[in-house]
Design a protein around this motif. Structure first.
Motif, PDB file in Angstrom:
ATOM      1  N   GLU A  73       0.850  -1.193   0.000  1.00 57.10           N
ATOM      2  CA  GLU A  73       0.000   0.000   0.000  1.00 57.10           C
ATOM      3  C   GLU A  73       0.882   1.238   0.000  1.00 57.10           C
ATOM      4  OE1 GLU A  73      -3.636   0.154   2.605  1.00 57.10           O
ATOM      5  OE2 GLU A  73      -2.635  -1.593   3.477  1.00 57.10           O
ATOM      6  N   GLN A  74       0.653   2.122  -0.951  1.00 55.32           N
ATOM      7  CA  GLN A  74       1.420   3.363  -1.021  1.00 55.32           C
ATOM      8  C   GLN A  74       0.492   4.512  -1.387  1.00 55.32           C
ATOM      9  OE1 GLN A  74       4.495   2.218  -3.921  1.00 55.32           O
ATOM     10  NE2 GLN A  74       5.979   2.161  -2.262  1.00 55.32           N
ATOM     11  N   GLY A  75       0.516   5.547  -0.568  1.00 52.57           N
ATOM     12  CA  GLY A  75      -0.315   6.707  -0.868  1.00 52.57           C
ATOM     13  C   GLY A  75      -0.614   7.512   0.367  1.00 52.57           C
ATOM     14  N   LEU A  76      -1.691   8.288   0.298  1.00 52.57           N
ATOM     15  CA  LEU A  76      -2.108   9.138   1.403  1.00 52.57           C
ATOM     16  C   LEU A  76      -3.351   8.562   2.065  1.00 52.57           C
ATOM     17  CD1 LEU A  76      -1.738  12.589  -0.387  1.00 52.57           C
ATOM     18  CD2 LEU A  76      -0.207  11.662   1.357  1.00 52.57           C
ATOM     19  N   LYS A  77      -3.371   8.635   3.393  1.00 52.11           N
ATOM     20  CA  LYS A  77      -4.528   8.183   4.157  1.00 52.11           C
ATOM     21  C   LYS A  77      -4.715   9.138   5.322  1.00 52.11           C
ATOM     22  CE  LYS A  77      -6.470   3.993   6.241  1.00 52.11           C
ATOM     23  NZ  LYS A  77      -6.193   2.564   6.556  1.00 52.11           N
ATOM     24  N   ASN A  78      -5.836   9.858   5.296  1.00 51.00           N
ATOM     25  CA  ASN A  78      -6.099  10.891   6.304  1.00 51.00           C
ATOM     26  C   ASN A  78      -4.963  11.903   6.376  1.00 51.00           C
ATOM     27  OD1 ASN A  78      -8.525   9.572   7.040  1.00 51.00           O
ATOM     28  ND2 ASN A  78      -7.394   8.209   8.416  1.00 51.00           N
ATOM     29  N   GLY A  79      -4.428  12.236   5.202  1.00 48.02           N
ATOM     30  CA  GLY A  79      -3.382  13.242   5.115  1.00 48.02           C
ATOM     31  C   GLY A  79      -1.986  12.753   5.429  1.00 48.02           C
ATOM     32  N   GLU A  80      -1.863  11.508   5.846  1.00 52.61           N
ATOM     33  CA  GLU A  80      -0.561  10.952   6.204  1.00 52.61           C
ATOM     34  C   GLU A  80      -0.060  10.016   5.108  1.00 52.61           C
ATOM     35  OE1 GLU A  80       1.156  11.782   8.956  1.00 52.61           O
ATOM     36  OE2 GLU A  80      -0.456  13.162   9.541  1.00 52.61           O
ATOM     37  N   LEU A  81       1.260  10.027   4.905  1.00 53.53           N
ATOM     38  CA  LEU A  81       1.863   9.148   3.917  1.00 53.53           C
ATOM     39  C   LEU A  81       1.861   7.715   4.441  1.00 53.53           C
ATOM     40  CD1 LEU A  81       3.077   9.780   1.136  1.00 53.53           C
ATOM     41  CD2 LEU A  81       5.333   9.710   2.188  1.00 53.53           C
ATOM     42  N   VAL A  82       1.364   6.788   3.623  1.00 55.23           N
ATOM     43  CA  VAL A  82       1.253   5.383   4.018  1.00 55.23           C
ATOM     44  C   VAL A  82       2.119   4.530   3.097  1.00 55.23           C
ATOM     45  CG1 VAL A  82      -0.300   3.389   4.103  1.00 55.23           C
ATOM     46  CG2 VAL A  82      -1.067   5.603   4.962  1.00 55.23           C
ATOM     47  N   GLN A  83       2.872   3.610   3.696  1.00 54.15           N
ATOM     48  CA  GLN A  83       3.638   2.631   2.930  1.00 54.15           C
ATOM     49  C   GLN A  83       3.681   1.351   3.772  1.00 54.15           C
ATOM     50  OE1 GLN A  83       7.206   4.176   1.258  1.00 54.15           O
ATOM     51  NE2 GLN A  83       7.574   2.398  -0.023  1.00 54.15           N
TER      52      GLN A  83
END
Length: 467
Positions: A73-83
């Motif tokens: 998973e890579q992207g933004l979630k609730n404004g936070e960078l997710v990896q």
């Protein structure tokens, strides 16, 4: 580097409850990932057996990796960078219909099987009336599925408890109903017993579904770094965005057996998919289609930079929140939450989504995705929505094929492109707009009949050209 093996992860076998037709990136990054999450959360206890229905050769890579792979998973979630990295271990095995047809049919003898999941592309759910030999391997996915269902029906002597729940993920409307229709047609074509058709009706549930997740697939640009972090070679790694959504028409009866939402997954069990489909088409797809020509004319080339650009980003937000959402008869807070998710997805720094790729067949897309919002806004408010009018004007200018001396990569039906070329040869922008709005083959109606629309679009066209 080490090869993935179940021996390294102490994976305990579970009953095979799902038969999955298709093994592409989407199903691996969507359904398989969800089942893995549900198993981890203790709300499901089952594995998946994969069936290849199109390729005539088996998936050796899957077998070499012991049916293991990672979803990243890579992207933004609730404004936070997710990896995040998730090992997928819920695949029991894989069967190729063409390599061992009899073994494929025997899969239907498994008493634990309960669910059928599929993603055989939008063209996969079809009936072929020339597919007349019930003993031969059918040319279509529904035909192959009918053969397996009939084998199961015979093996369990019509036991009503051995029916399936079907969860097709193909991106067509009423996908469950379409699949059932094809199966019934094959039952008739092959002159199968009436008792079999009655078993299909009474013991099987065909759910219409709506799926949503961007799955770019194998992360070839940074796979070396990913494998170094994992400590394993993974030739089947799948990159996905954090956002995911699955609406399943079937309500509590399906949820009682397949409660993915309890595992924290964004899955809705509903009685009617219509509002979710409308929400997706008008906000997500409509936002895309409204933004692309306008942003391209402003010199931008990707979705992310268009959303982050102050001018085009503001243009898109206003179009969505002030012009599209007010036309939808749904819960406003849900619509706004969905819209915020959409904007966050558009800004994903890990996905390079070029505007020109989205601009493919933009006329037919505008008709379905944007025009209903534009017309509904006028009907409701009595005025034309400024940004959607500008989006419409930008579309017409985009299809001119040239802007400020630069060639525009228009990609549509040649007949459509020719009509635009001829219209742009007329003496004035007003004549051009009038000619194009009258073309009911584009819009499904003569748009010049709407009071004030032609003037509004012409003014917006002139403003874009003179800017």
């Amino acid at each position: 580097m080490k090869t993935l093996s179940k021996y390294d992860f102490n994976i305990q076998p579970k009953p095979v409850k799902i038969l999955q037709f298709g093994n592409g990136n989407f199903l691996r990054g969507f359904t398989d990932w969800m089942v893995e999450k549900a198993n981890e959360a203790g709300v499901f206890n089952g594995e998946i057996h994969v069936v290849q229905v199109h390729s005539k050769s088996g998936n050796d890579t899957m077998k070499d990796q012991d049916n293991l792979f990672h979803v990243i998973e890579q992207g933004l979630k609730n404004g936070e960078l997710v990896q995040e990295y998730q090992l997928i271990s819920c695949i029991d095995g894989i069967t190729n219909v063409f390599e061992d047809y009899q073994n494929y049919l025997k899969l239907g003898e498994n008493p634990d099987l309960r669910f059928i999941v599929s993603n055989t592309t939008e063209a996969g759910i079809v009936f072929n009336p020339n597919d007349t030999d019930a003993e031969a391997i059918s040319q279509t996915f529904p035909g192959k599925l009918t053969a397996l269902l009939y084998h199961r029906f015979q093996a369990f002597k019509g036991d009503e408890s051995k029916g399936f729940v079907f969860l097709p993920c193909e991106l067509i409307e009423h996908n469950g109903e379409a699949l059932k229709s094809c199966i019934n047609k094959y039952a008739t074509l092959w002159k199968l017993p009436m008792a079999f058709s009655e078993w299909i009706d009474s013991s099987c549930t065909f759910c219409n579904t709506l799926v949503d997740r961007i799955v770019p697939g194998f992360p070839k640009d940074n796979i070396d770094k990913i494998q170094e972090k994992l400590g394993y070679e993974d030739k089947l790694a799948v990159m996905v965005e954090p956002y995911h959504f699955w609406a399943i028409e079937g309500g509590d009866s399906i949820r009682n057996e397949f409660a993915l939402d309890i595992a924290g997954l964004n899955v809705k069990y509903v009685d009617d998919l219509t509002r979710f489909r409308t929400q997706k088409v008008r906000i997500l797809n409509g936002g895309h289609t409204a933004m692309v020509p306008y942003a391209y004319l402003k010199g931008l080339r990707t979705v992310r930079e268009s959303v982050e650009n102050p001018e085009t980003g503001s243009f898109l937000r206003t179009a969505i929140f002030e012009e599209i959402i007010p036309t939808l008869d749904m819960q406003e807070d849900e619509l706004k939450a969905f819209a915020n998710d959409v904007l966050e997805r558009f800004a994903n720094p890990f996905i390079v989504h070029e505007l020109k790729s989205i601009a493919l067949n933009c006329i037919s897309k505008f008709k379905v995705r944007v025009l209903p919002s534009l017309l509904a806004y006028h009907e409701k408010k009595g005025v034309w929505p400024a940004n959607l009018i500008t989006a419409f004007a930008a579309l017409l200018v985009f299809y001119k094929g040239e802007f400020n001396g630069e060639k525009i990569p228009v990609n549509d039906d040649p007949a459509v492109m020719k009509q635009f070329q001829e219209a742009w040869k007329l003496a004035s922008s007003r004549e051009t707009v009038n000619t194009l709005l009258k073309e009911s083959s584009f819009w499904g109606e003569d748009l010049s009949q709407h009071n004030g629309l032609e003037e509004a679009v012409t003014n917006a066209v002139d403003e874009l050209i003179s800017a």
